[in-house]
Design a protein around this motif. Structure first.
Motif, PDB file in Angstrom:
ATOM      1  N   ASN A 244       0.823  -1.208   0.000  1.00 61.79           N
ATOM      2  CA  ASN A 244       0.000   0.000   0.000  1.00 61.79           C
ATOM      3  C   ASN A 244       0.858   1.258   0.000  1.00 61.79           C
ATOM      4  N   TYR A 246       3.973   1.444  -1.140  1.00 66.03           N
ATOM      5  CA  TYR A 246       4.615   1.497  -2.459  1.00 66.03           C
ATOM      6  C   TYR A 246       3.664   2.111  -3.492  1.00 66.03           C
ATOM      7  N   ASP A 247       2.429   1.621  -3.537  1.00 64.95           N
ATOM      8  CA  ASP A 247       1.455   2.128  -4.512  1.00 64.95           C
ATOM      9  C   ASP A 247       1.156   3.602  -4.274  1.00 64.95           C
ATOM     10  N   TYR A 248       0.987   3.973  -3.013  1.00 67.74           N
ATOM     11  CA  TYR A 248       0.665   5.367  -2.684  1.00 67.74           C
ATOM     12  C   TYR A 248       1.802   6.311  -3.070  1.00 67.74           C
ATOM     13  N   LYS A 250       4.260   5.853  -5.130  1.00 67.35           N
ATOM     14  CA  LYS A 250       4.450   5.873  -6.576  1.00 67.35           C
ATOM     15  C   LYS A 250       3.430   6.794  -7.239  1.00 67.35           C
ATOM     16  N   GLU A 264       9.351  -2.309  -9.407  1.00 70.35           N
ATOM     17  CA  GLU A 264       8.067  -2.938  -9.070  1.00 70.35           C
ATOM     18  C   GLU A 264       7.933  -3.354  -7.612  1.00 70.35           C
TER      19      GLU A 264
END
Length: 338
Positions: A244, A246-248, A250, A264
């Motif tokens: 979460n 990492y996604d945020y 990014k 990734e």
């Protein structure tokens, strides 16, 4: 309680921890690991077992005797003080070194545990009571405002440190602020060294001050040298809390048109700072190794550890000895001079 009795008790505690982690499927350990994880989602079974393993290896009779031999801990002149400890909770048992430093010197702990790391410290405290009930006279905990203490050791962010500085200004104190660790990379490191560096970056999900959150690399650096060896830690992305973040991060960086290097499961961002978000490592280019070392020397107040061929060995940031002190401040010396 005499110094040798305290050494014996901590030696027994280390042996108890070792015995318990050798049986992770026991009812006691299953309950402990489950409670720690329920209290703090970052405290995975692997993270908690690693922290316990490190303490079991640190708390040996030879280590403890070597540690105390560095000081004049006199039983005759001992005038016990109460040392308040305001603990952080970013990684498992991060406040335990301060805890045992106060006790090994014959003083009393008044601990204000972090809500994020109350399970493990309570567990080890209970084990100490079972080993030597006299410790009940030397250990107090509180959830309320700290009162009736002689000195304080407080760890927090730069923001909370300003509060600590004001609130504890009339008491002898150690106030710890944000620090981060850095790796000085030349490009000549072996694959084995770089894979060990992955441990420095990703252990405890990068949440500790001893985690490498920034790297210095030479201009023209071949990033394959870094990313190919970080791949050993790729499974970290399977942790939903880490994923979460990492996604945020990014998404935030991309929406701001910030250039990133991405494999990734981690992000690299060029940045002069040291305190990177979870899943992000900052990087900065240097012209010569000498200039890079000078930069680190000039900014030492922001740095906890430096990993390089000339500093701390790769893979060793999370393996401090008892006599390796946070921020380079000798906790035992501070306590003995109160």
């Amino acid at each position: 309680m005499k110094l040798q009795e305290r050494i014996n008790a901590f030696t027994a505690l280390g042996a108890t921890i070792q015995n318990n982690i050798s049986q992770p499927e026991s009812i006691e350990m299953r309950e402990l690991l489950s409670a720690a994880r329920a209290n703090n989602g970052w405290f995975t079974e692997d993270s908690v077992l690693l922290a316990l393993k490190q303490w079991s290896e640190a708390l040996t009779k030879s280590n403890l005797e070597q540690w105390v031999s560095l000081y004049n801990i006199s039983e005759e002149n001992l005038n016990p003080k109460t040392i308040a400890i305001v603990m952080a909770g970013n990684i498992p048992l991060v406040g335990f070194h301060d805890f045992i430093s106060v006790l090994i010197t014959g003083n009393t702990v008044l601990s204000k545990m972090s809500s994020n790391d109350k399970i493990l410290l309570s567990y080890l405290t209970q084990k100490l009571f079972e080993i030597n009930p006299e410790f009940k006279n030397y250990i107090r905990t509180t959830k309320d405002q700290l009162t009736d203490f002689d000195a304080v050791i407080a760890t927090g962010s730069n923001n909370t440190a300003r509060y600590f500085d004001y609130y504890f200004k009339k008491h002898p104190n150690i106030i710890r602020k944000n620090r981060n660790s850095v790796a000085l990379i030349t490009g000549n490191e072996t694959p084995e060294q770089m894979q060990l560096l992955a441990k420095d970056v990703f252990t405890y999900f990068g949440l500790g001050c001893r985690n490498v959150s920034k790297i210095l690399v030479p201009k023209g650096y071949d990033w394959d040298h870094f990313f190919n060896n970080m791949f050993i830690a790729k499974d970290i992305i399977n942790n939903h809390k880490y994923a979460n973040n990492y996604d945020y991060n990014k998404a935030v960086y991309l929406m701001s048109n910030i250039k990133l290097l991405d494999n990734e499961f981690m992000l690299l961002k060029e940045d002069a700072g040291y305190s990177s978000p979870i899943s992000v490592v900052f990087y900065e280019f240097y012209e010569t190794v000498e200039k890079a070392k000078q930069k680190l020397e000039n900014e030492t107040d922001q740095i906890q550890c430096i990993v390089s061929n000339d500093h701390l060995a790769h893979g060793e940031t999370q393996n401090p000895q008892l006599w390796d002190y946070a921020d380079g401040v000798d906790t035992i010396e501070f306590i003995l001079n109160i």
